[in-house]
Design an enzyme around this catalytic site. Structure first.
Site, short mmCIF file in Angstrom:
data_model
loop_
_atom_site.label_atom_id
_atom_site.label_comp_id
_atom_site.label_asym_id
_atom_site.label_seq_id
_atom_site.Cartn_x
_atom_site.Cartn_y
_atom_site.Cartn_z
N TYR A 1 0.81 -1.23 0.00
CA TYR A 1 0.00 0.00 0.00
C TYR A 1 0.84 1.28 0.00
O TYR A 1 0.29 2.37 0.07
CB TYR A 1 -0.88 0.08 1.25
CG TYR A 1 -1.67 -1.14 1.65
CD1 TYR A 1 -2.63 -1.68 0.79
CD2 TYR A 1 -1.48 -1.73 2.90
CE1 TYR A 1 -3.37 -2.79 1.19
CE2 TYR A 1 -2.23 -2.83 3.30
CZ TYR A 1 -3.17 -3.36 2.43
OH TYR A 1 -3.90 -4.44 2.84
N CYS B 1 14.53 -10.76 -2.72
CA CYS B 1 14.96 -10.42 -4.06
C CYS B 1 13.83 -9.77 -4.85
O CYS B 1 13.27 -10.35 -5.79
CB CYS B 1 15.45 -11.68 -4.76
SG CYS B 1 16.79 -12.42 -3.82
#
Ligand SMILES: *Cc1c(COP(=O)(O)O)cnc(C)c1O
Length: 412
Positions: free
Chosen positions: A316, A342
């Site tokens: 968000y 990653c």
């Protein structure tokens, strides 16, 4: 107001040193405060004391059994959205008649489980779901108490991912089709319509959208009365916001007073489903600085908590305050706080002014008690963090850290 405070230059959760907790249980580590949870629940619940009401904690915000047990012992009901959450609520000792069940995709087995538990009501979100509940109830020789989740088409002015009561959202029935839904429900032998429900969104920082939705529901209530339906529950959902940073959300008292005035004298039991406002600021995520890294354009603090532990910043763009567990008073500079995963989206803070920190030092990520651990995952095969519940000068392991064995336990 919470109970994470500095004592002699070191962060404490109530009477327990956060540094000691990190040393004993490792990092990343979720730490919750009993006093804060208690205070938040009581401040919220008592705001509606003038009304016949039931405060159903939204389990998805924090579903740890110790947290649920604590809230259940304070008199909380639970708002659940899955069979798994029902299982947890029952395990925490919540009586069925204090449970409401929301969500757009309830499955047959989940409905049966909820009927068996004798829950207060299903918040029904579609006509097919209503038919399914009727079928399951009849097969079990039961009658299911329901309310319809009504989508009042109100803009809660929050993040689009957590705004749920607008026409374009997947939730509930539009207010113009809802009357017909109640007429159909009344004629189904396995169904007893007892309530009206809405939940317009999360992290609301004003009560106006709640009152706008309430007005629409009260007008609607008059129409239901005219149909001779005995509607006795009004569920207004959750969504009250918390201060993550500079936000200044209304106190529950303000909401309670407005609600009391609006439904004065109506024979309705008010159900509330707060999540974030109870647990959000009752938890922190503690993480260790693994490396600091300077590139030509940026400084990165690489920490051992990642988006799999706390996804809100990535998902968000949420702000979480981050501070040193033991402030050293070094000069502040602009950094990104990132995890080992990653993905470039793996960050806890971006372009944040933070004091310089060094390898091995600890940071506290605040407001992590809601939608923190519950949204965590094993991405990158990272075992999930431990959860600690502090009470005064005692700390219990409310959930053990996952191990590599637990990562593969269900795999062949
Ligand atoms: C998520 C949710 C809540 C809780 O929302 P908060 O913003 O955490 O208070 C309540 N009711 C329903 C139906 C929900 O989906």
């Amino acid at each position: 107001m919470h109970h994470f405070t500095m004592k002699n230059g070191s962060l404490y959760a109530e009477g327990v040193s956060v540094k000691e907790l990190a040393r004993e249980y490792g990092t990343p580590l979720y730490v919750y405060s009993t006093a804060t949870l208690t205070r938040h629940f009581q401040a919220f619940d008592s705001a509606f004391d003038a009304l016949d009401h039931l405060t159903c904690f939204s389990v998805k915000a924090n579903s740890n059994l110790s947290v649920l047990r604590l809230l259940a012992d304070l008199g909380a009901g639970m708002d659940i959205v899955s069979g798994g959450e029902l299982y947890r609520a029952l395990m925490a000792g919540v009586p069925g008649e204090r449970i409401v069940y929301s969500g757009v995709g309830k499955k047959h087995a989940e409905i049966a489980m909820a009927l068996k538990a004798g829950i207060l009501m299903f918040n029904v979100e579609s006509m097919q779901e209503l038919a399914r509940i009727n079928e399951v109830a009849l097969a079990m020789g039961k009658v299911a108490r329901v309310s319809f989740r009504i989508n009042p088409d109100v803009d809660p002015k929050t993040h689009p991912y957590i705004s749920t009561g607008m026409k374009k959202n997947k939730f509930g029935l539009s207010i113009d089709t809802a009357l017909d839904a109640y007429a159909k429900a009344r004629d189904l032998p396995g169904i007893e319509p007892i309530g009206m429900d809405c939940h317009i969104g999360s992290q609301l920082t004003s009560i106006d959208p709640f009152l706008e939705a309430l007005d629409k529901l009260l007008v609607f209530h008059d129409k239901l009365k005219a149909m001779q339906l005995n509607i006795r529950c009004l569920d207004l959902g959750g969504g009250l916001g918390i201060p993550y940073n500079e936000e200044d959300p209304p106190h529950p008292k303000e909401f309670g007073a407005a609600l009391t005035k609006a439904i004065d004298g109506l024979p309705l039991k008010v159900v509330l489903e707060p999540g974030r406002v109870i647990v959000g600021n009752a938890g922190i995520l503690v993480t260790e600085v693994l490396y600091t890294k300077q590139t030509s354009t940026k400084t990165f603090n690489i920490v051992d908590a990642a988006m799999n532990d706390l996804i809100r910043p990535s998902l968000y763009g949420s702000f979480h305050r981050i501070e040193e567990v033991e402030p050293k008073g070094r000069a502040a500079h602009d950094v990104d706080v990132v995890g080992p995963i990653c993905e470039s989206g793996d960050f806890l803070a971006k372009d944040r002014q933070l004091p310089e920190v060094r390898q091995g030092e600890l940071l506290a990520v605040y407001s992590a008690g809601a939608y923190g651990f519950t949204m965590s995952s094993n991405y990158n095969s990272r075992p999930r963090a431990a959860e600690i519940l502090v009470d005064g000068d005692k700390a219990i392991v409310a959930r053990r850290r996952e191990t590599y064995e637990s990562l593969v336990a269900n795999e062949i």
